[in-house]
Design a protein around this motif. Sequence first.
Motif, PDB file in Angstrom:
ATOM      1  N   ILE A  42      -8.134  -7.109   2.766  1.00  0.00           N
ATOM      2  CA  ILE A  42      -7.794  -7.698   4.063  1.00  0.00           C
ATOM      3  C   ILE A  42      -6.566  -6.990   4.642  1.00  0.00           C
ATOM      4  O   ILE A  42      -6.494  -6.712   5.845  1.00  0.00           O
ATOM      5  N   VAL A  43      -5.612  -6.688   3.776  1.00  0.00           N
ATOM      6  CA  VAL A  43      -4.441  -5.911   4.200  1.00  0.00           C
ATOM      7  C   VAL A  43      -4.881  -4.532   4.670  1.00  0.00           C
ATOM      8  O   VAL A  43      -4.419  -4.022   5.701  1.00  0.00           O
ATOM      9  N   MET A  44      -5.775  -3.904   3.930  1.00  0.00           N
ATOM     10  CA  MET A  44      -6.271  -2.572   4.291  1.00  0.00           C
ATOM     11  C   MET A  44      -6.952  -2.597   5.656  1.00  0.00           C
ATOM     12  O   MET A  44      -6.754  -1.691   6.481  1.00  0.00           O
ATOM     13  N   PHE A  45      -7.739  -3.628   5.936  1.00  0.00           N
ATOM     14  CA  PHE A  45      -8.366  -3.753   7.249  1.00  0.00           C
ATOM     15  C   PHE A  45      -7.299  -3.861   8.336  1.00  0.00           C
ATOM     16  O   PHE A  45      -7.448  -3.289   9.425  1.00  0.00           O
ATOM     17  N   GLY A  46      -6.229  -4.587   8.054  1.00  0.00           N
ATOM     18  CA  GLY A  46      -5.147  -4.695   9.023  1.00  0.00           C
ATOM     19  C   GLY A  46      -4.516  -3.345   9.311  1.00  0.00           C
ATOM     20  O   GLY A  46      -4.173  -3.035  10.463  1.00  0.00           O
ATOM     21  N   ALA A  47      -4.353  -2.516   8.275  1.00  0.00           N
ATOM     22  CA  ALA A  47      -3.781  -1.184   8.472  1.00  0.00           C
ATOM     23  C   ALA A  47      -4.663  -0.338   9.388  1.00  0.00           C
ATOM     24  O   ALA A  47      -4.163   0.346  10.304  1.00  0.00           O
ATOM     25  N   PHE A  48      -5.960  -0.396   9.184  1.00  0.00           N
ATOM     26  CA  PHE A  48      -6.862   0.358  10.048  1.00  0.00           C
ATOM     27  C   PHE A  48      -6.933  -0.249  11.451  1.00  0.00           C
ATOM     28  O   PHE A  48      -7.148   0.468  12.428  1.00  0.00           O
ATOM     29  N   GLY A  49      -6.736  -1.559  11.554  1.00  0.00           N
ATOM     30  CA  GLY A  49      -6.655  -2.173  12.878  1.00  0.00           C
ATOM     31  C   GLY A  49      -5.446  -1.667  13.647  1.00  0.00           C
ATOM     32  O   GLY A  49      -5.539  -1.353  14.844  1.00  0.00           O
ATOM     33  N   GLY A  50      -4.296  -1.582  12.973  1.00  0.00           N
ATOM     34  CA  GLY A  50      -3.106  -1.045  13.618  1.00  0.00           C
ATOM     35  C   GLY A  50      -3.281   0.410  14.010  1.00  0.00           C
ATOM     36  O   GLY A  50      -2.850   0.828  15.097  1.00  0.00           O
ATOM     37  N   ASP A 122     -13.789   9.301   9.703  1.00  0.00           N
ATOM     38  CA  ASP A 122     -12.954  10.102   8.789  1.00  0.00           C
ATOM     39  C   ASP A 122     -12.187   9.253   7.780  1.00  0.00           C
ATOM     40  O   ASP A 122     -11.128   9.664   7.292  1.00  0.00           O
ATOM     41  N   ALA A 123     -12.692   8.070   7.453  1.00  0.00           N
ATOM     42  CA  ALA A 123     -11.995   7.220   6.480  1.00  0.00           C
ATOM     43  C   ALA A 123     -12.160   7.725   5.050  1.00  0.00           C
ATOM     44  O   ALA A 123     -11.510   7.216   4.150  1.00  0.00           O
ATOM     45  N   LYS A 124     -13.030   8.723   4.851  1.00  0.00           N
ATOM     46  CA  LYS A 124     -13.208   9.261   3.510  1.00  0.00           C
ATOM     47  C   LYS A 124     -11.998  10.073   3.058  1.00  0.00           C
ATOM     48  O   LYS A 124     -11.867  10.395   1.884  1.00  0.00           O
ATOM     49  N   LEU A 216       3.995   2.593   8.286  1.00  0.00           N
ATOM     50  CA  LEU A 216       5.247   3.165   8.767  1.00  0.00           C
ATOM     51  C   LEU A 216       6.050   3.804   7.633  1.00  0.00           C
ATOM     52  O   LEU A 216       6.760   4.790   7.843  1.00  0.00           O
ATOM     53  N   LYS A 217       5.947   3.232   6.445  1.00  0.00           N
ATOM     54  CA  LYS A 217       6.718   3.741   5.306  1.00  0.00           C
ATOM     55  C   LYS A 217       6.123   5.032   4.741  1.00  0.00           C
ATOM     56  O   LYS A 217       6.852   6.003   4.481  1.00  0.00           O
ATOM     57  N   TYR A 218       4.814   5.063   4.556  1.00  0.00           N
ATOM     58  CA  TYR A 218       4.188   6.195   3.860  1.00  0.00           C
ATOM     59  C   TYR A 218       3.543   7.219   4.796  1.00  0.00           C
ATOM     60  O   TYR A 218       3.257   8.334   4.370  1.00  0.00           O
ATOM     61  N   GLY A 219       3.268   6.835   6.028  1.00  0.00           N
ATOM     62  CA  GLY A 219       2.753   7.796   6.999  1.00  0.00           C
ATOM     63  C   GLY A 219       1.279   8.114   6.895  1.00  0.00           C
ATOM     64  O   GLY A 219       0.773   8.951   7.638  1.00  0.00           O
ATOM     65  N   GLN A 220       0.549   7.437   6.012  1.00  0.00           N
ATOM     66  CA  GLN A 220      -0.886   7.621   5.929  1.00  0.00           C
ATOM     67  C   GLN A 220      -1.533   6.425   5.244  1.00  0.00           C
ATOM     68  O   GLN A 220      -0.880   5.716   4.474  1.00  0.00           O
ATOM     69  N   ILE A 221      -2.802   6.202   5.550  1.00  0.00           N
ATOM     70  CA  ILE A 221      -3.558   5.103   4.956  1.00  0.00           C
ATOM     71  C   ILE A 221      -4.941   5.622   4.587  1.00  0.00           C
ATOM     72  O   ILE A 221      -5.415   6.622   5.127  1.00  0.00           O
ATOM     73  N   ASP A 222      -5.594   4.950   3.651  1.00  0.00           N
ATOM     74  CA  ASP A 222      -6.978   5.247   3.325  1.00  0.00           C
ATOM     75  C   ASP A 222      -7.656   3.963   2.866  1.00  0.00           C
ATOM     76  O   ASP A 222      -7.014   2.916   2.749  1.00  0.00           O
ATOM     77  N   PHE A 223      -8.951   4.046   2.602  1.00  0.00           N
ATOM     78  CA  PHE A 223      -9.714   2.835   2.302  1.00  0.00           C
ATOM     79  C   PHE A 223      -9.419   2.283   0.913  1.00  0.00           C
ATOM     80  O   PHE A 223      -9.856   1.190   0.574  1.00  0.00           O
ATOM     81  N   LYS A 224      -8.645   3.001   0.105  1.00  0.00           N
ATOM     82  CA  LYS A 224      -8.359   2.561  -1.262  1.00  0.00           C
ATOM     83  C   LYS A 224      -7.013   1.870  -1.409  1.00  0.00           C
ATOM     84  O   LYS A 224      -6.697   1.390  -2.500  1.00  0.00           O
TER      85      LYS A 224
END
Length: 309
Positions: A42-50, A122-124, A216-224
């Motif tokens: 759910i947190v991960m979905f929020g990151a992709f929403g942002g 490109d979420a892979k 904001l802290k790490y500068g990148q997100i992924d589905f994992k």
Amino acid sequence: MNDLPQQLASGLILGAMYGLIAIGYTMVYGIVQLINFAHGEIVMFGAFGGLTAWLLLPQGTALALALPVMLVMAVGVSVLVGIGAERFAYRPLRGAPRLAPLITAIGLSIMLQQLIWGFYPDAKKARTFPQFSGSSVEILGANIQRGELFLLIAAPVCMIALGFFVAKTRTGRAMQATSQDPDTAKLMGINTDRIIVTAFAIGAAFGGVAAIAYGLKYGQIDFKIGFILGLKAFTAAVLGGIGNIYGAMVGGLVLGLAESLATAYIEHIPGMELFGGGAWKNVWAFVLLILVLLVRPQGLLGERVADRA
């Protein structure tokens, strides 16, 4: 020792993020005694929403102006996924043995990962998340990035606001009553279904805030990212005393500090050279969990939300 202020600051920042996510576990467990192992996703979905909100804004928009929009989008997406999970995955199993919703939570976690992996462009591979440019801010000898300041402000504000909500509002008191005895709460006219949905929504909203802080802290997100964040947040919730709002944040801070300090200093202890560095930070986090549970199985604060009525 010259690096100690920096390590303490890094630990507090990391712990604040774990604490925000751990509150989601605490809210749900405090009401329905359910460990929502899909909370990390759910947190991960929020990151992709942002991230989606950022991509939809006009190119060149200042991050300071975009941040409120990204935050609203992240919280909104997380809340929608959290409410959907409660309504369609957990509510039908409310009277089932505890193993059934636990297995469902694991399955839901995998499903949410695959949804982002399969349908988000490109979420892979890791997607770049916007970060504040410019120099860091020095506070008490520690350099703190501007994006990390958001987390240091958001975490205590969210925790205090939630504590006030639970203790002082009508809905908060209904949540305490539902946590203590849902059947009696129903007899007293409390809509327990609405209260449970509210608990899921609040926990998911905090996860949305943590998702923006992570990006904001790490500068990148992924589905994992949801897996390890959810695991660490669950550890933080257990450390502090699962079901306790303030305990979740305390557990997160303790876990963050333990990770930061162990990563920096364990390798300097004679005979422990092989056990330092970032590769071992997860190991020391769970070693800490085991030690705390051996000494104090109920967690550091060890008190349920309902006990604060």
